[in-house]
Design a protein around this motif. Structure first.
Motif, PDB file in Angstrom:
ATOM      1  N   ASP A   1       0.845  -1.193   0.000  1.00  0.00           N
ATOM      2  CA  ASP A   1       0.000   0.000   0.000  1.00  0.00           C
ATOM      3  C   ASP A   1       0.882   1.246   0.000  1.00  0.00           C
ATOM      4  O   ASP A   1       1.470   1.624   1.017  1.00  0.00           O
ATOM      5  N   ALA A   2       0.975   1.912  -1.156  1.00  0.00           N
ATOM      6  CA  ALA A   2       1.839   3.093  -1.283  1.00  0.00           C
ATOM      7  C   ALA A   2       1.349   4.242  -0.415  1.00  0.00           C
ATOM      8  O   ALA A   2       2.154   5.054   0.061  1.00  0.00           O
ATOM      9  N   GLU A   3       0.036   4.325  -0.198  1.00  0.00           N
ATOM     10  CA  GLU A   3      -0.499   5.413   0.626  1.00  0.00           C
ATOM     11  C   GLU A   3       0.034   5.315   2.057  1.00  0.00           C
ATOM     12  O   GLU A   3       0.406   6.327   2.666  1.00  0.00           O
ATOM     13  N   ILE A   4       0.086   4.103   2.595  1.00  0.00           N
ATOM     14  CA  ILE A   4       0.633   3.909   3.942  1.00  0.00           C
ATOM     15  C   ILE A   4       2.126   4.223   3.945  1.00  0.00           C
ATOM     16  O   ILE A   4       2.638   4.882   4.861  1.00  0.00           O
ATOM     17  N   ALA A   5       2.822   3.759   2.923  1.00  0.00           N
ATOM     18  CA  ALA A   5       4.270   3.980   2.856  1.00  0.00           C
ATOM     19  C   ALA A   5       4.597   5.472   2.811  1.00  0.00           C
ATOM     20  O   ALA A   5       5.522   5.937   3.491  1.00  0.00           O
ATOM     21  N   VAL A   6       3.863   6.229   2.029  1.00  0.00           N
ATOM     22  CA  VAL A   6       4.099   7.673   1.953  1.00  0.00           C
ATOM     23  C   VAL A   6       3.835   8.321   3.308  1.00  0.00           C
ATOM     24  O   VAL A   6       4.585   9.202   3.759  1.00  0.00           O
ATOM     25  N   THR A   7       2.788   7.886   3.983  1.00  0.00           N
ATOM     26  CA  THR A   7       2.450   8.454   5.297  1.00  0.00           C
ATOM     27  C   THR A   7       3.565   8.196   6.303  1.00  0.00           C
ATOM     28  O   THR A   7       3.992   9.108   7.033  1.00  0.00           O
ATOM     29  N   LEU A   8       4.062   6.962   6.366  1.00  0.00           N
ATOM     30  CA  LEU A   8       5.128   6.629   7.303  1.00  0.00           C
ATOM     31  C   LEU A   8       6.425   7.344   6.929  1.00  0.00           C
ATOM     32  O   LEU A   8       7.109   7.919   7.796  1.00  0.00           O
ATOM     33  N   GLY A   9       6.787   7.331   5.650  1.00  0.00           N
ATOM     34  CA  GLY A   9       8.020   7.988   5.228  1.00  0.00           C
ATOM     35  C   GLY A   9       7.998   9.481   5.510  1.00  0.00           C
ATOM     36  O   GLY A   9       8.999  10.055   5.970  1.00  0.00           O
ATOM     37  N   THR A  10       6.867  10.119   5.290  1.00  0.00           N
ATOM     38  CA  THR A  10       6.743  11.555   5.563  1.00  0.00           C
ATOM     39  C   THR A  10       6.845  11.825   7.060  1.00  0.00           C
ATOM     40  O   THR A  10       7.437  12.830   7.487  1.00  0.00           O
ATOM     41  N   HIS A  11       6.284  10.947   7.855  1.00  0.00           N
ATOM     42  CA  HIS A  11       6.369  11.081   9.319  1.00  0.00           C
ATOM     43  C   HIS A  11       7.829  11.032   9.771  1.00  0.00           C
ATOM     44  O   HIS A  11       8.260  11.848  10.610  1.00  0.00           O
ATOM     45  N   LEU A  12       8.597  10.122   9.220  1.00  0.00           N
ATOM     46  CA  LEU A  12      10.014  10.022   9.573  1.00  0.00           C
ATOM     47  C   LEU A  12      10.792  11.239   9.070  1.00  0.00           C
ATOM     48  O   LEU A  12      11.686  11.749   9.758  1.00  0.00           O
ATOM     49  N   GLN A  13      10.438  11.719   7.885  1.00  0.00           N
ATOM     50  CA  GLN A  13      11.113  12.901   7.339  1.00  0.00           C
ATOM     51  C   GLN A  13      10.868  14.127   8.221  1.00  0.00           C
ATOM     52  O   GLN A  13      11.784  14.916   8.471  1.00  0.00           O
ATOM     53  N   GLN A  14       9.645  14.281   8.694  1.00  0.00           N
ATOM     54  CA  GLN A  14       9.314  15.441   9.522  1.00  0.00           C
ATOM     55  C   GLN A  14      10.108  15.452  10.827  1.00  0.00           C
ATOM     56  O   GLN A  14      10.299  16.510  11.425  1.00  0.00           O
ATOM     57  N   ALA A  15      10.578  14.283  11.244  1.00  0.00           N
ATOM     58  CA  ALA A  15      11.435  14.196  12.428  1.00  0.00           C
ATOM     59  C   ALA A  15      12.912  14.290  12.068  1.00  0.00           C
ATOM     60  O   ALA A  15      13.778  14.096  12.931  1.00  0.00           O
ATOM     61  N   SER A  16      13.198  14.562  10.769  1.00  0.00           N
ATOM     62  CA  SER A  16      14.576  14.727  10.274  1.00  0.00           C
ATOM     63  C   SER A  16      15.435  13.488  10.513  1.00  0.00           C
ATOM     64  O   SER A  16      16.644  13.598  10.769  1.00  0.00           O
ATOM     65  N   ARG A  17      14.852  12.321  10.384  1.00  0.00           N
ATOM     66  CA  ARG A  17      15.571  11.059  10.626  1.00  0.00           C
ATOM     67  C   ARG A  17      16.062  10.506   9.286  1.00  0.00           C
ATOM     68  O   ARG A  17      15.456   9.615   8.700  1.00  0.00           O
ATOM     69  N   VAL A  18      17.169  11.044   8.836  1.00  0.00           N
ATOM     70  CA  VAL A  18      17.672  10.738   7.501  1.00  0.00           C
ATOM     71  C   VAL A  18      17.989   9.256   7.352  1.00  0.00           C
ATOM     72  O   VAL A  18      17.553   8.601   6.393  1.00  0.00           O
ATOM     73  N   ASP A  19      18.748   8.697   8.280  1.00  0.00           N
ATOM     74  CA  ASP A  19      19.138   7.291   8.171  1.00  0.00           C
ATOM     75  C   ASP A  19      17.924   6.374   8.232  1.00  0.00           C
ATOM     76  O   ASP A  19      17.850   5.371   7.501  1.00  0.00           O
ATOM     77  N   ASP A  20      16.970   6.710   9.097  1.00  0.00           N
ATOM     78  CA  ASP A  20      15.769   5.880   9.213  1.00  0.00           C
ATOM     79  C   ASP A  20      14.942   5.932   7.933  1.00  0.00           C
ATOM     80  O   ASP A  20      14.377   4.914   7.506  1.00  0.00           O
ATOM     81  N   VAL A  21      14.849   7.115   7.327  1.00  0.00           N
ATOM     82  CA  VAL A  21      14.123   7.218   6.064  1.00  0.00           C
ATOM     83  C   VAL A  21      14.827   6.398   4.991  1.00  0.00           C
ATOM     84  O   VAL A  21      14.189   5.666   4.220  1.00  0.00           O
ATOM     85  N   SER A  22      16.148   6.486   4.935  1.00  0.00           N
ATOM     86  CA  SER A  22      16.905   5.726   3.939  1.00  0.00           C
ATOM     87  C   SER A  22      16.693   4.226   4.109  1.00  0.00           C
ATOM     88  O   SER A  22      16.446   3.504   3.132  1.00  0.00           O
TER      89      SER A  22
END
Length: 663
Positions: A546-567
């Motif tokens: 589900d890409a919609e869920i993936a975008v939501t989670l990835g954006t959440h991690l980005q907003q916390a500036s967690r570069v390694d976790d997003v990668s």
């Protein structure tokens, strides 16, 4: 007499996929306040809302589409007589895409050469061109890219076309009846909106007509020498028109080509003899619109001559083929106002579109003289008494049922009639078979339980729809879907405690990604960062594709500036999900943080389909990459003055420049 034909038109069209499965809540959106100036008068302010925010629920986004523009046979209903050919797209909000004047051998509208969705409407997907029906909420219609009902009717001029639907936001109906005049190239439009509810609603309507734009296109409307302007920064002010002195260098505001950026211009028709609006080309020909007095608003919208505005018109069509402006007519003086529609009441009005044909020197002379010439033309082609006579002939025809239903929309109108026991309108039929999203609610209002298996169903957020589910839960017979729907409704209503209770119970009965997503969104709203991440990860574990869920989670991690976790997260996604354009933008953000300029540039080479109107993500990313590269070249960070100078002297490629403001 006119002829109605159910046919197809072969058009280059991009694919529009299914609607989003997960709800998007009002608490997820930031306020969008407008900034009214003291120059506005009482008429401008009457019914004016203070925030442009429009809640999406109970609808969901239409955000899955591409830019393939492959030839497709698009279902079309055509209304034709000896004077005009009018084409309607039933699958795309009942949009009129063509109004061809046979006698003048010309198209009166901007006829988009393609069918290309883009992210401009309340639900995301929208396309330019033709005539669209914008109601009942501010902005482009909730149904502008959805199937609606279209049928054949018989009216005073013989066969005509009716377009109609039930809107779930205010639970009102709208219908548009199209008639062609026997004696001249006149398209008559009869609009009826009905509020069947026991309470009043604040109603909004603008008929939106796209016409071609070029360097000599001129907009004419009777006015007091002033207009109201609404810019992209949400400033709203009253100033002189056509001589614009409020926007930097003075210019003639009756020529859209003079506007440096996107702008909305609302004409003050107060006290005018007849309401009308016209667009004239260099040769004096064009389109003329008039209506009854209920439509007091007139507006034109222009994208502006800045690179972003030109990019948008090309993006919505094809390079060099998309230039247009919008001529609009509405229920209030500006689009930032609504009109109360009382319980059980209706608004009905008549509009007419006809060709404009003036001498070039009359259309492009001094503005007041051009207005006088246009009004004289209107009086000659359609005298006020003839308009009144036709309006009288059309009165009551809106309540005659369609003879044949050619295309069907949703079943929600029929479900409303079942739920309330009341007919919405004698002239409207809502007999579509329920879709997968509607079928669970059809079962509920047949007196059955919400089906536990199969599609989860569309979302309902009003208590009147939820009664049977509440009864099932309170009677100890509720299952996971009952609790899910009640939890979603409570979340939209802002009752997070009740929502968590229902969603938790839904997961206990059958763990599901829908409940986890809502729990995550509520946690994120409350700054419960870890709880939100956990909920989103639980949802993705249940539905990893589900890409919609993936975008939501990835954006959440980005907003916390967690570069390694997003990668790490991006690397874990299935290949198909990694190609989602919002996932690619997350990857570009990681690349920027790691100074991987080549990867950023490679990502920006592609064309992004779902960039939002006003969104500057791509140009911001391009500038961030270019500035970082320049800093590396100089061997030091740039100071503020150097950064500003660099931005001013370097412009992003057209493909990424969607900036509607001036650079």
């Amino acid at each position: 007499m006119a002829n109605v034909t159910d046919t197809t038109r072969r058009l280059p069209a991009s694919t529009l996929g299914p609607t989003a499965r997960h709800p998007h809540f009002r608490f997820q959106d930031a306020p969008a306040p407008i900034c009214p100036a003291e120059s506005l008068n009482e008429r401008d302010r009457d019914g004016m809302f203070t925030d442009q925010f429009v809640p999406l629920m109970p609808y969901t986004h239409q955000a899955i589409y591409d830019r393939t523009q492959e030839p497709q046979d698009v279902p079309t209903v055509e209304l034709e007589n000896d004077h005009l050919i009018v084409s309607v797209l039933p699958g795309w909000g009942g949009r009129i895409t063509r109004c061809f004047d046979k006698g003048g051998n010309r198209e009166l509208l901007f006829e988009n050469p393609v069918l290309q969705p883009a992210n401009l409407a309340i639900r995301n997907a929208w396309f330019s061109g033709g005539i669209e029906w914008n109601g009942p909420l501010y902005g482009h219609s909730l149904l502008t890219c959805s199937p609606v009902y279209v049928g054949r009717i018989t009216g005073p001029f013989g066969p005509g076309v009716r377009i109609w639907e039930f809107d779930r936001s205010l639970e009102t109906t709208w219908q548009v009846d199209l008639h062609l005049d026997d004696d001249s190239p006149r398209l008559w439009i009869r609009v009826t909106v009905i509020n069947p509810n026991p309470h009043a609603v604040d109603y909004y309507w603008w008929t939106n007509i796209a016409v071609p734009e070029n360097d000599r296109t001129r907009v004419l409307a009777p006015s007091s020498g002033e207009a109201v302007f609404h810019d992209v920064e949400q400033n709203v002010l009253r100033s002189s028109f056509p001589h614009r002195v409020d926007a930097g260098e003075p210019f003639d505001g009756s020529y859209p080509a003079n506007y440096p950026r996107a702008d909305s211009v609302f004409f003050d028709l107060h006290g005018c003899r007849r309401p009308w609006l016209a667009g004239a080309e260099a040769d004096g020909r064009g389109l003329l619109h008039t209506s009854g007095e209920l439509l007091v608003g007139r507006k034109f919208f222009v994208w502006g001559r800045n690179p972003g505005g030109r990019r948008w018109t090309d993006f919505l069509a094809q390079p060099g083929k998309g230039s247009y402006i919008e001529l609009q007519a509405g229920l209030k003086p500006t689009q930032l106002q609504t009109k109360p529609l009382a319980a059980g009441e209706r608004f009905t009005w008549t509009e007419c579109i006809l060709p404009l044909s003036l001498e070039p020197e009359a259309a492009h002379g001094e503005y007041e003289a051009a207005l006088t010439a246009t009004e004289a033309y209107l009086d000659a082609q359609l005298p006020a008494e003839v308009f009144a006579e036709v309006e009288s002939r059309l009165s009551g025809s809106e309540d005659l049922p369609p003879e044949v239903i050619l295309h069907r929309g949703s079943s929600w109108g029929g479900l409303y009639e079942t739920r309330t026991g009341n007919r919405l309108s004698p002239g409207l039929v809502f007999d579509a078979d329920p879709s997968d999203g509607e079928a669970p609610w059809a079962a509920v209002w047949r007196g059955e339980s919400m089906p536990e298996d199969g599609p989860v169903g569309d979302w309902c957020v009003l208590e009147d729809w939820l009664g049977p589910l509440t009864q099932a839960v309170e009677g100890g017979k509720g299952h996971w879907k009952d609790h899910l729907h009640l939890g979603v409704a409570a979340a939209e209503q802002g009752d997070f405690a009740r929502a968590r209770e229902h969603l938790g119970r839904s997961n206990e009965l059958q763990e599901n990604a829908f409940a986890w997503m809502v729990l995550g969104k509520m946690a994120a709203k409350n700054d419960e960062i870890e709880a939100a991440e956990k909920a989103f990860r639980q949802a993705l574990a249940l539905e990893p594709e589900d890409a919609e869920i993936a975008v939501t989670l990835g954006t959440h991690l980005q907003q916390a500036s967690r570069v390694d976790d997003v990668s790490t997260f991006l690397a874990s996604l299935p290949a198909a999900v990694r190609e989602h354009e919002r996932i690619l933008l997350l990857e570009a953000w990681v690349a920027l943080e790691r100074r991987d300029f080549a990867r950023i540039e490679a990502i920006l080479e592609r064309e992004f389909a779902t960039i939002r109107e006003g969104e500057e993500t791509l140009s911001d990313l391009w500038y961030a990459c270019a500035l970082a590269k320049e800093a590396e070249r100089r061997g030091r960070e740039l100071d503020d003055a150097e950064r500003k100078a660099f931005v001013k002297s370097n412009h992003p490629p057209d493909r990424v420049d969607f900036r509607m403001r001036l650079a």
